[in-house]
Design an enzyme around this catalytic site. Structure first.
Site, short mmCIF file in Angstrom:
data_model
loop_
_atom_site.label_atom_id
_atom_site.label_comp_id
_atom_site.label_asym_id
_atom_site.label_seq_id
_atom_site.Cartn_x
_atom_site.Cartn_y
_atom_site.Cartn_z
CG HIS A 1 -43.41 16.55 43.75
ND1 HIS A 1 -43.76 15.28 44.11
CD2 HIS A 1 -43.11 16.51 42.43
CE1 HIS A 1 -43.68 14.49 43.05
NE2 HIS A 1 -43.29 15.20 42.02
CB SER B 1 -39.34 8.09 43.91
OG SER B 1 -40.15 7.45 42.93
#
Ligand code: PAF
Length: 516
Positions: free
Chosen positions: A37, A192
């Site tokens: 991110h 993840s």
């Protein structure tokens, strides 16, 4: 610096209004932010500089994309930590709506989206039935509220990216989709939010997947066989329960025979203990090739050169090669209609194009530089005719194919997509109206110090040349079936290059060719 945390839709609207003209670069997430991110936020931030855009990160654990029995209720949530992570990566604000903010009357009162069945028949879509419908529904809703200029998505979720790109395209949403490569931890595991669930022992087993994928892509580059059954059994031996392991076409996401394909996706989902992990690698046995064809005066050279430079690809100006042969034929007084004479002259001819570090191309003919000579109007007037000779085309096509063996090039000409590189990953047909091309040609001539005929004369010449190029028997100027047409009337060079880069990114993931 404080990070603004927005909750309601009016918070979002007020934030938008604070700075009316600043575009928004949007990174939608489900929180539990990690390095992947952060990379998205950083990319959004860095491309925001020139436009003074603001980066908005949304955090919403979307119930619509979880099936019964999946980990919706246990999905990691930590808003405070996420805010710190987002801020350190360059976010201007976080939008963390509640479900009721997005669906005030309850979900049954709103439109939902169904992703195309062809795009969810394989990979994750085959195993998570309504997942992509849930993703598409929520992303469309978020986009409608945020109205961003750019949307940032990770290539890690490749199927999601393909589906959302199509959503944007089909619904004509005014947002540019940018993707960034999968980010991996030092040990190779793709980041993840679900990695948090893994015990140390499970993580060690999970690493088998990225290692195996990398190994296979290296094998593929050297044309070695890939045995999916064997790979599955290696994963199983390492206690990874294989949900799927498939080779698919990167865009249609339908199965392909990897050994027949020059470019495809090897993707897998495995269960490691209770954790579901996905990963993939692109299989490609050479660097990408971009074919840019189009009529005379469409601006192909300038644009292709700039485009190649921006992407770190090598620019191959095949038109210059035809001009070089034309110049030689004129200089040596060879009769191009005498096939024997022509073939003989060509047999000792070596045309080469060298690119200096400065990006300036040097056209060499048997070691003599003729870069300026080939731009003479006399050469321009004759090049179409010479280029229609079978012997000339045969000679130069073979040479161009050889130059392209390893890929990594942007080749520009008239028959690149159809004849020279029919398997190019991206084919573009760059064109403009004859009036616009005449105006551009006039400017070029002025800049090169040549006298300029009147515009109508130039336009007639251009139309005549189009006719010869598109009706000649050998390698006529045609738009390859799978080429994308770009009409550049009224566009600046930079705008055309930006558009080409956007089209390139739809075909070639940043994971395969990262520079931009
Ligand atoms: O990739 C994700 O995190 C989610 O699927 C997304 C795009 C934020 C939609 O909920």
């Amino acid at each position: 610096m404080n990070l603004t945390i927005l909750k309601t839709r009016s918070d979002l609207e007020n934030w938008r209004k604070q700075s009316k003209n600043q575009p928004i670069h949007f990174v939608p997430t489900m929180g539990c932010l990690h390095q992947g991110h952060k990379a998205l936020i950083k990319a959004a931030k860095s491309s925001s500089k020139e436009q003074l855009a603001r980066v908005l990160v949304s955090i919403f654990v979307n119930p619509l994309q979880f099936a019964k029995g999946e980990d919706f209720s246990t999905y990691p949530r930590n808003l405070e930590q996420d805010c710190n992570t987002a801020m350190s990566a360059g976010a201007s604000a976080i939008w963390a709506p509640e479900f009721e903010t997005l669906f005030p009357k309850g979900k049954e009162h709103y439109f939902t989206i169904k992703a195309p069945s062809s795009l969810k028949e394989y990979l994750c879509g085959a195993h998570r039935k309504d997942h992509f419908d849930g993703v598409a529904t929520i992303v469309l809703r978020l986009l409608n509220f945020v109205r961003p200029k750019k949307l940032y998505l990770g290539e890690k979720d490749w199927q999601q990216l393909v589906i959302l790109r199509q959503l944007v395209k089909e619904l004509g949403l005014q947002v540019e989709v940018r993707s960034i490569p999968t980010v991996r931890d030092k040990d190779g595991l793709a980041y993840s939010s679900r990695n948090k669930y893994l015990t140390a022992e499970e993580r060690a087993k999970a690493l088998t997947l990225p290692k195996l994928l990398l190994q296979e892509s290296i094998q593929f580059q050297s044309n070695k066989d890939i045995d999916l059954n064997k790979l599955s059994s290696i994963l199983k031996k390492n206690n990874l329960d294989v949900e799927y392991l498939e080779t698919v076409d990167c865009k249609s996401l339908t199965p392909v025979n990897y050994y027949k394909s020059k470019f495809c996706l090897l993707a897998a989902a495995v269960h490691c203990g209770n954790t579901r992990l996905i990963d993939h690698i692109f299989l490609m046995n050479r660097k990408p090739i971009v074919a840019i064809d189009g009529p005379a005066g469409a601006g192909k050279s300038t644009v292709s050169k700039g485009f190649a430079k921006r992407l770190g690809l090598i620019y191959l100006d095949t038109g210059a090669m035809y001009r070089a042969v034309t110049w030689f034929i004129q200089k040596e007084n060879i009769n191009p209609d005498n096939e024997k004479e022509l073939v003989k002259a060509l047999s000792n001819l070596n045309v080469d194009i060298n690119l200096a570090d400065s990006g300036i191309q040097h056209v060499m003919l048997n070691d003599q530089e003729i870069s300026n000579e080939i731009r003479h109007p006399k050469v321009t007037a004759a090049v179409s005719k010479i280029a229609s000779k079978a012997a000339v085309r045969e000679k130069l096509t073979a040479q161009q194919k050889f130059i392209g063996l390893k890929g990594g090039i942007v080749a520009e000409g008239r028959d690149i997509g159809s004849t020279v590189f029919p398997d190019a990953e991206l084919k573009v047909f760059l064109t403009a109206s004859s009036g616009e091309r005449a105006r551009r040609r006039a400017n070029d001539l002025i800049n090169q110090g040549f006298s300029v005929p009147n515009l109508q004369e130039l336009e007639n010449e251009i139309q005549e040349r189009d006719k010869i190029d598109s009706t000649r028997e050998i390698a006529p100027l045609v738009k390859a079936k799978d080429a994308k047409e770009l009409v550049t009337d009224g566009m600046t060079i930079d705008k055309v290059i930006d558009t080409l880069i956007r089209i390139f990114r739809e075909e070639i993931p940043a994971e395969v060719w990262p520079s931009n």
